[in-house]
Design an enzyme around this catalytic site. Sequence first.
Site: not given
Length: 234
Positions: A82, A151
């Site tokens: 990413d 998360d």
Amino acid sequence: MGTRAPGRLQSRRPRVEVVVLPSAEDIAREAAGRIERRVRTNPEITLGLATGSTPEPLYEELGRRHRENGLSFAQARAFLLDEYVGLDPEHPEAYRNVILKEFVSLVDIPPSAVRSLDGNAPDLPGECVQFEKDIRAAGGVDVQILGIGSDGHIAFNEPTSALTSRTRVEVLAPQTREDNARFFSSLDEVPIHALTQGLGTIMEADEILLIATGSQKAAAVARFVEGPITAMCP
Ligand code: PGA
């Protein structure tokens, strides 16, 4: 009961192995050992590289094995997971710069063999399509190194990302921006968008080494190891 030869579906089912070790150093040695075995068998290996603080001890251990044991990445290539969108290419937190500093500079992989996503490309969706093509042209990723966000995100696939998603522009969750603010001078400086390999892209790797260290990751690990497979915890 009689025994039955494994059927095609059975043999294709992904095998998940959970290894719990006492320290981040032990985890780095275990992961480095697995990578070393594959590099020695196939020096032209394609690695999937993750940024973040989790894989740093692993990269240091691979650097040590390169210096002391002659482990060579000279014929390897790599793809990053990413990249932030819109960060100055010289910014130390741009993921290409992070990986050059934390892995490439410690071993002998040529920087030109490391394909990162260009978060400043004029055509971001086009860059994502080209990235997927480049992975396919390389024959796919052999070993993907992965972290996990508190998360539950994988790369920058935030909760609700489709399990079949491909490389694309993603909006970062507030939790992720807060987690990553420690690398920037303020929360406002953390980009709002990123380019990320999709979950479908990542799952095509031959082998995935997901590393999680520290109590702040315990809840996310419990959800992904013991919980149902859902888009809320990819
Ligand atoms: P960390 O990030 O390694 O810095 O905890 C992991 C991730 O967000 O994937």
